[in-house]
Every structure is written in structure tokens, then in C-alpha cells.
Design an enzyme around this catalytic site. Structure first.
Site, PDB file in Angstrom:
ATOM      1  N   GLY A  11       0.812  -1.203   0.000  1.00 38.40           N
ATOM      2  CA  GLY A  11       0.000   0.000   0.000  1.00 38.40           C
ATOM      3  C   GLY A  11       0.849   1.258   0.000  1.00 38.40           C
ATOM      4  O   GLY A  11       1.888   1.315   0.653  1.00 38.40           O
ATOM      5  N   ARG A  72       0.973  -5.201  -5.386  1.00 38.71           N
ATOM      6  CA  ARG A  72       1.150  -6.417  -4.588  1.00 38.71           C
ATOM      7  C   ARG A  72       1.422  -7.566  -5.549  1.00 38.71           C
ATOM      8  O   ARG A  72       0.878  -7.610  -6.650  1.00 38.71           O
ATOM      9  CB  ARG A  72      -0.093  -6.687  -3.742  1.00 38.71           C
ATOM     10  CG  ARG A  72      -0.449  -5.505  -2.829  1.00 38.71           C
ATOM     11  CD  ARG A  72      -1.591  -5.839  -1.899  1.00 38.71           C
ATOM     12  NE  ARG A  72      -2.113  -4.655  -1.220  1.00 38.71           N
ATOM     13  CZ  ARG A  72      -1.581  -4.091  -0.156  1.00 38.71           C
ATOM     14  NH1 ARG A  72      -0.476  -4.615   0.358  1.00 38.71           N
ATOM     15  NH2 ARG A  72      -2.110  -3.020   0.392  1.00 38.71           N
ATOM     16  N   ASP A 103       5.169  -4.872   6.258  1.00 38.97           N
ATOM     17  CA  ASP A 103       5.730  -6.172   6.658  1.00 38.97           C
ATOM     18  C   ASP A 103       5.827  -7.160   5.503  1.00 38.97           C
ATOM     19  O   ASP A 103       6.787  -7.920   5.402  1.00 38.97           O
ATOM     20  CB  ASP A 103       4.938  -6.770   7.830  1.00 38.97           C
ATOM     21  CG  ASP A 103       3.440  -6.855   7.551  1.00 38.97           C
ATOM     22  OD1 ASP A 103       2.997  -6.414   6.466  1.00 38.97           O
ATOM     23  OD2 ASP A 103       2.710  -7.351   8.416  1.00 38.97           O
ATOM     24  N   THR A 125       4.006   2.816   5.757  1.00 39.27           N
ATOM     25  CA  THR A 125       2.607   2.395   5.838  1.00 39.27           C
ATOM     26  C   THR A 125       1.868   3.342   6.757  1.00 39.27           C
ATOM     27  O   THR A 125       2.395   3.722   7.813  1.00 39.27           O
ATOM     28  CB  THR A 125       2.463   0.950   6.363  1.00 39.27           C
ATOM     29  OG1 THR A 125       1.091   0.701   6.717  1.00 39.27           O
ATOM     30  CG2 THR A 125       3.313   0.695   7.578  1.00 39.27           C
ATOM     31  N   ASP A 127      -0.550   2.610   8.559  1.00 37.35           N
ATOM     32  CA  ASP A 127      -1.109   1.873   9.694  1.00 37.35           C
ATOM     33  C   ASP A 127      -0.255   1.948  10.960  1.00 37.35           C
ATOM     34  O   ASP A 127      -0.754   1.675  12.056  1.00 37.35           O
ATOM     35  CB  ASP A 127      -1.314   0.406   9.324  1.00 37.35           C
ATOM     36  CG  ASP A 127      -2.217   0.231   8.117  1.00 37.35           C
ATOM     37  OD1 ASP A 127      -3.081   1.091   7.894  1.00 37.35           O
ATOM     38  OD2 ASP A 127      -2.034  -0.762   7.385  1.00 37.35           O
ATOM     39  N   ASP A 129       1.901  -0.121  11.934  1.00 35.18           N
ATOM     40  CA  ASP A 129       1.765  -1.448  12.537  1.00 35.18           C
ATOM     41  C   ASP A 129       3.030  -2.301  12.425  1.00 35.18           C
ATOM     42  O   ASP A 129       2.965  -3.521  12.553  1.00 35.18           O
ATOM     43  CB  ASP A 129       0.589  -2.195  11.905  1.00 35.18           C
ATOM     44  CG  ASP A 129       0.758  -2.403  10.405  1.00 35.18           C
ATOM     45  OD1 ASP A 129       1.672  -1.807   9.815  1.00 35.18           O
ATOM     46  OD2 ASP A 129      -0.041  -3.164   9.819  1.00 35.18           O
ATOM     47  N   ARG A 171      -5.902  -1.390   9.154  1.00 35.83           N
ATOM     48  CA  ARG A 171      -5.825  -2.847   9.068  1.00 35.83           C
ATOM     49  C   ARG A 171      -6.160  -3.442  10.428  1.00 35.83           C
ATOM     50  O   ARG A 171      -7.255  -3.216  10.935  1.00 35.83           O
ATOM     51  CB  ARG A 171      -4.446  -3.275   8.547  1.00 35.83           C
ATOM     52  CG  ARG A 171      -4.445  -4.623   7.899  1.00 35.83           C
ATOM     53  CD  ARG A 171      -3.201  -4.917   7.093  1.00 35.83           C
ATOM     54  NE  ARG A 171      -1.966  -4.782   7.845  1.00 35.83           N
ATOM     55  CZ  ARG A 171      -0.803  -5.241   7.409  1.00 35.83           C
ATOM     56  NH1 ARG A 171      -0.716  -5.856   6.250  1.00 35.83           N
ATOM     57  NH2 ARG A 171       0.282  -5.074   8.133  1.00 35.83           N
TER      58      ARG A 171
END
Length: 319
Positions: A11, A72, A103, A125, A127, A129, A171
Site C-alpha cells: 500500500g 502487490r 511487513d 505504511t 497503519d 503497525d 488494518r
């Protein structure tokens, strides 16, 4: 080391262009040839490469998205795809690769490192995360986008005396919702890291009404569930008119904040320093104010931490 490459994968996130710019210009400063790989690992397997110069990254630091495009690639998750990617890099005489992504992107970098390609990962990202780093590129911009939306929604929520449910991205992480909810004064914040209890949300709403409050913002991280469903549950339980806004992919776009531009620039330049030192299979992390190299294997196996104290503070301040 004479030739390196850079790609963005997964992303997109605001600040990726600033990171690309830093990799290219710091690499050229040290006399390296820099190759840009388009469309992530899919483009690597297809050989979509171009030589980058100073002009290639002019006028991009303020732009969201990624100049190199992203995609992706399921095929690259296989040993055959990874071997093909490594072969492409060798065909071009590329000594090292900088991977900007999340990741999944780092798993690809780890695989290439095992095949003899020096790799450094830059966490990009919205996120936030990725374990072992305080911040990822794009997170700050996404939070500010959500804050701007909350402020606007609150204006109409106040005018119509309504409850609004706002669904944000992230996410399986609640970082965007937590920080945006704290900074935006949300009455309730629903995140994957804390069990969602509808009666507790309803109690907070009722408490607000009893003290004269006529509007509320409930922020929902996508990892909790669909905002539309939660809005329906609240409406059914209370009989109130509840409106739902799903912010969606607008959180990924837009001009990156100064924080993200500076962070991305620092990370991109540090990636070159690490490669020139012969370092491989590491991710760049932020700890405090310092950039540190972290073994990708460690980053991938370390459980992600979450600061529940900030979540609790948001709950206290929204009473």
C-alpha cells in the site's frame, strides 16, 4: 558497491516520494548509480527498471503516493518468484536494494537477502503497525487527514444534534483511531486492541446527553468491524438517528506532513549509509529521536506493542 536500486511495495503512503528522493540523491552524492524499480516486486520480476538522476526526483517531496508506483505480487511470495527477482537484480549489476513498504515488503527483502542481495527496508505504511519502530512513514499524515475530517463532521453533527460513527483505516492496528480520537476529542474510540463493548459505548453516549451534549463522534478502527454495522447497532439500541462516514482511501493520499517528509528523508539517507557499511537484511526503525538498524527477522517476529495509556487517557478526557 557501485549500483543500488529502490522500490516501493504494498500500500502507498504519504512520504514514500520523500524517501525515494533521499535514497536517490544521497546515493548519487556518494557516487553510486541508482536504479528505480517500478511497480514493486512485480516490476522487479518483469525488469521494469530505469536509471535515476537528480532530475528524476525533482518536485516530488511534497507529493503523496509513489513516483515508482506500487503493486502487490503473490508470485514473489514463492521461491521461484524470489529467485527470478534476484536474477533480475544481478542482470542489471545491482549490488543492493532499498525496499520501502510494510511487513509483506520486508518479507520479500529478507528473501532477497538470503539469496545474496544486500537489502535495507524503510517502513512505509499509514497503519503504523510495524514492530520495533515508533513511527512509520505516512502515519502522521493519515492521522492529520482523519483529524481534518473529524473537525468537519463535528460541525454538521453539532448543527443537526446527531451521533456520527467514523470508520478509519489501520488494518488490524488501532493507532490511527487512537491518536486521531485523542486529538479530535472523540467521545468513544473502538480499536482492535481493546474489546468492543456496545453497552459501554451506549453508556458514554447517555452520560453525554444527561449533561446536555447533543452530538457525539464515535471513531471506529476498521479492524474492529464495519462502521455501518456498528452504526446500525447503536441506532437499533437507542432509536437515535446515527450517521456513518467511512473515510476509506482518502487517508492514504495527500501531501505529506512536515514530520513525514523529514522522517522519510532521514530514513532514505540512512539506508544509503547502512548499505555503504555492508549492512544487509535490516529495517530502519525510530526509537525516540534516533534512527536505528533492526534485523528484519527480529522485526517480523516481534509482537507489535500498543500504548494503552493513551487509549485510557482519551477515554478520561472524553467524559
Amino acid at each position: 558497491m557501485e549500483k543500488i536500486a529502490v522500490l516501493t511495495s504494498g500500500g502507498d503512503s504519504p512520504g514514500m516520494n520523500a524517501a525515494i528522493r533521499a535514497v536517490v540523491r544521497k546515493g548519487l552524492y556518494h557516487g553510486l548509480e541508482v536504479i528505480g524499480i517500478k511497480h514493486g516486486y512485480a516490476g522487479l520480476m518483469r525488469g521494469e527498471m530505469e536509471v535515476m538522476d537528480l532530475g528524476s526526483v525533482a518536485d516530488i517531496i511534497q507529493r503523496g503516493g509513489t513516483k515508482l508506483y506500487t503493486a502487490r505480487c503473490e508470485e514473489f511470495k514463492t521461491p521461484t518468484g524470489q529467485a527470478q527477482g534476484a536474477a533480475r537484480l544481478r542482470e542489471w549489476g545491482i549490488d543492493a536494494l532499498v525496499v520501502i513498504g510494510g511487513d509483506g515488503s520486508f518479507r520479500g527483502a529478507r528473501a532477497l537477502s538470503a539469496l545474496g542481495i544486500n537489502t535495507v527496508g524503510i517502513p512505509g505504511t499509514i497503519d503504523n503497525d510495524i514492530p520495533c519502530t515508533d513511527y512509520t512513514i505516512g502515519f502522521d499524515t493519515a492521522v492529520n487527514t482523519v483529524i481534518e475530517a473529524i473537525d468537519k463532521i463535528r460541525d454538521t453533527a453539532t448543527s443537526h444534534e446527531r451521533t456520527y460513527v467514523v470508520e478509519v483505516m489501520g488494518r488490524n492496528a488501532g493507532d490511527i483511531a487512537m491518536i486521531a480520537g485523542l486529538a479530535g476529542g472523540a467521545e468513544s474510540i473502538l480499536i482492535p486492541e481493546a474489546p468492543f463493548q456496545l453497552p459501554e459505548v451506549l453508556q458514554r453516549l447517555q452520560h453525554g446527553i444527561e449533561r446536555g451534549k447533543r452530538h457525539s463522534i464515535i471513531l471506529v478502527a476498521e479492524g474492529v468491524g464495519h462502521g455501518m454495522k456498528i452504526g446500525e447497532q447503536i441506532s437499533e439500541a437507542t432509536g437515535w438517528e446515527v450517521r456513518v462516514t467511512v473515510l476509506g482511501h482518502l487517508q492514504r493520499g495527500g501531501s505529506p506532513t512536515a514530520f513525514d517528509r523529514a522522517l522519510a528523508s532521514r530514513m532514505g539517507a540512512f539506508a544509503i549509509d547502512l548499505l555503504l557499511q555492508g549492512t544487509t537484511s535490516v529495517m530502519i526503525g525510530v526509537r525516540g529521536q534516533q534512527l536505528v538498524p533492526i534485523d528484519i527477522e527480529e522485526a517480523l517476529r516481534t509482537p507489535r506493542s500498543f500504548d494503552m495509556s493513551l487509549y485510557e487517557l482519551a477515554g478520561i478526557l472524553s467524559i
